[in-house]
Structures are given as C-alpha cells and as structure tokens.
Design an enzyme around this catalytic site. Structure first.
Site, mmCIF file in Angstrom:
data_model
loop_
_atom_site.group_PDB
_atom_site.id
_atom_site.type_symbol
_atom_site.label_atom_id
_atom_site.label_comp_id
_atom_site.label_asym_id
_atom_site.label_seq_id
_atom_site.Cartn_x
_atom_site.Cartn_y
_atom_site.Cartn_z
ATOM 1 N N GLU A 124 39.276 36.785 36.656
ATOM 2 C CA GLU A 124 39.183 35.653 37.571
ATOM 3 C C GLU A 124 39.312 34.319 36.842
ATOM 4 O O GLU A 124 39.743 33.327 37.425
ATOM 5 C CB GLU A 124 37.859 35.708 38.343
ATOM 6 C CG GLU A 124 37.722 36.900 39.279
ATOM 7 C CD GLU A 124 38.820 36.945 40.327
ATOM 8 O OE1 GLU A 124 39.326 35.866 40.702
ATOM 9 O OE2 GLU A 124 39.184 38.043 40.770
ATOM 10 N N HIS B 23 31.659 40.619 33.231
ATOM 11 C CA HIS B 23 32.186 41.490 34.280
ATOM 12 C C HIS B 23 31.247 42.676 34.457
ATOM 13 O O HIS B 23 30.670 43.181 33.487
ATOM 14 C CB HIS B 23 33.594 41.987 33.901
ATOM 15 C CG HIS B 23 34.325 42.632 35.028
ATOM 16 N ND1 HIS B 23 34.163 43.959 35.365
ATOM 17 C CD2 HIS B 23 35.225 42.132 35.910
ATOM 18 C CE1 HIS B 23 34.939 44.242 36.404
ATOM 19 N NE2 HIS B 23 35.596 43.164 36.746
#
Length: 355
Positions: free
Chosen positions: A303, A248
C-alpha cells in the site's frame, strides 16, 4: 474446534498462489511475483493465472482480441450507470453494474474474460460522469492498461502506464483473502461467475479489506518535501503514532509486492517527484524505526508504494479500491474456475451459544 473468522483453517487446495509470510515470498503458480512483474504484461500475467501457462504469440493475440471485443458496454448498462445517484460510491456502482451484466456465456472462461475487460470501462464511465465529462470510448489500438489510463485521463504516458501496470499485476492474486473466499463460496453453490464476482466486490468494499491507501497519501502530503522527512517521522514515532504503509499482517519481513514495485520504479527514467519523496521517506523511516522499535522489524507494504504511484498519477482517491478490484478480478475469476473444476459446497458449522 472454534476458530473466529476461520483464521488458520485450511479451506481449499489451490494452484494459483502461495504466500510465505515468514520469508516474504509471493508466487503465482510457482513463479515469484518479482519475475512476473519484470518480464510480462498485464495480459500475459492474466492469461497465466487463468490458464496455468504463459500464452504463445498466437494465444496472446487471441486473448488480446477477446479483451478488446469485450471492452464495450451494452447501451443498457451505460444507462444504468448514468442513472444511479451521483452521490453513490464507486464500489456501489461497480457492484450494481457487474450484477446487471446479462450477456454471459455458458463457458466460465469466456465470461471471465468479458468481466475482466469490461470492469475498467465501467469504472472510467462512472468516473467521467461524476466529473461532468463525456465518456471516452475504448481504443482498441491500446493495450489493457494503456486503454484504462486513456479512458480515465484522455492521456497515455508510458511512464505512468508502466507504474500502473506493475501495480495491477502484483495485486491480481493474493491467496484466500476475504473477497476471494466470498467468490469461491458463491461459486461453490454452482451459481454463475457473475454472481461470484458480485459477491467479491461487495466484500472488497469493506474498509477492513479493500480500503484505499489514503493514510499513506496523508503522510506524504504532511511531509511534502524531503527536508521535512526526518522531523515529521521523528515526531510521529515520539508520540507513538502509527506510520502508515509500514508493516503487514501476513509478511513478517519485506512485502514482496512492495519490493517488486520499488524495483520497477527504480528502473524508470524521469521518476515523478512524489515517487522520489516516497523513496527517501522509506529509507529514513526504516532507519528511525530501528532506533525506536529495535525489537520490531517493520518494512514498507504494497500500500505504501501503491499510494505513491496513485498520487503521482493524480488518480482520484475515490477510484483506489475500484482500480484495485479491476486487477483482483483476475484472481477472483481464476479461483471461481478452480472451484468449479473440483467443487464442494462450503458449509462450515456454527457453535450455538444462546439460551
């Protein structure tokens, strides 16, 4: 000093959320996202972001009553949605429908509740229309997330609702991201909140911000069964391919949203098959990443589990970004209200480099 994209520039002071990327911490108004997901409903979390306190029993009943009241679309809005070309993308439809809402009140809080309540109805209405299925009228006997699932699928499964509700709570708010910034910029001109939310939706549509987690689903589809996990991941790492759903830009350690989702999932009975596959793939992938990239720590991001949940719920991939928006609208509205309470119009400078 010139900062491309305003990266690292502090543009607002906010009480809504705090992101500590180094420690992997996300809080809403000072409370860890994990605690909110574990202990509160969508309605309670939304009230908390909008008002700054969790609702009393009476306040919660009033808030739920308002959400129920505003679930229903006026006939003209349904006509607009039905008349848009069938090939129109869902986010285009959502942007057009929200911008067409004209019954907003002078009170920004009340309008915010109307928009939060109506967005799932708009999404479900358009989706059913695209599938040549009849529109399902909202059921006021159901809670917000239950009703959303019902309008989309005609079915309310408690396990599915719990997974979706956890995802929606933890994606309500995430700092001054692109869409939230767009909403605040629009509101800073003293425009109305509907215009601010329309701006945010247009920004969310961009693939660099609100792109659907289709890459993770492609990965899980490719693996298919637990027997193929090691071979598939090993092959990708050997070929220096990116493993979707890991790493991320902000969080340098575990994404707290992914961890909170995972804990909710682990607490479920009769977990869907795709969830089990995702759990086992995560363990194997992190283990192999340590060997292939010992100097780079990569963990699952939100996600990854969002994709696993959407796949398990059999949600159409074309709905992913719209469903994300149906959650993030709570944060957008909270930021619009905060901007209104202490407003300064945004007016950054531009550095001229022409002739």
């Amino acid at each position: 000093m010139y900062q491309p994209g305003l990266k690292g520039v502090v543009a607002v002071e906010t009480e809504l959320s705090n992101i500590d990327g180094e420690e992997g911490i996300l809080t809403y108004r000072g409370m860890a996202i994990h605690d909110i997901v574990q202990n509160y409903s969508f309605e309670e979390a939304a009230f908390y972001l909008l008002h700054g306190t969790f609702p009393s029993e009476k306040e919660l009943q009033g808030f739920q009553s308002h959400l129920n009241k505003y679930r229903y679309m006026p006939p003209y809005l349904q006509q607009i949605i039905d008349q848009l070309p069938i090939e129109q993308e869902m986010m285009d439809v959502l942007r057009t429908a929200i911008s067409a809402v004209t019954f907003y009140q002078d009170d920004t809080h009340d309008t915010a509740i109307q928009l939060i309540a109506m967005m799932p109805t708009i999404i479900a209405c358009r989706f059913r229309h695209s599938q040549n299925k009849s529109f399902i009228v909202p059921d006021n006997n159901l809670q917000h997330v239950e009703n959303f699932m019902y309008m989309l699928t005609e079915n309310v499964d408690s396990t599915h609702v719990k997974m979706l509700e956890a995802y929606l709570i933890m994606t309500m708010e995430h700092g001054l991201n692109a869409s939230t910034f767009a909403a605040r910029v629009t509101k800073s001109t003293q425009s109305d909140i509907i215009s601010a939310i329309t701006s945010a939706i247009g920004t969310m549509k961009g693939p660099l911000h609100g792109g659907a987690p289709s890459g993770v689903i492609d990965l899980l589809n490719e693996i298919e069964t637990k027997d193929n996990i090691y071979e598939t991941i090993h092959s990708k790492l050997k070929n220096k391919e990116r493993i979707m759903g890991f790493g991320h830009r902000v969080y340098k350690t575990v994404d707290p949203r992914a961890e909170a989702l995972k804990q909710i999932i682990l607490g479920l009975e009769n977990r869907p098959e795709w969830i089990e596959l995702a759990l086992q793939t995560e363990i194997a992938t992190i283990d192999m990443l340590k060997k292939y990239k010992p100097n780079q720590q990569l963990y699952t991001n939100v996600e990854y589990y969002a994709a696993a949940i959407m796949k398990s719920l059999e949600i159409d991939p074309n709905l992913f970004t719209a469903i994300f928006s149906s959650s993030r609208i709570v944060g957008w509205c909270a930021h619009a209200i905060e901007q209104e309470s202490n407003n300064t119009i945004f007016r950054p400078a531009a550095k001229y480099i022409g002739k």
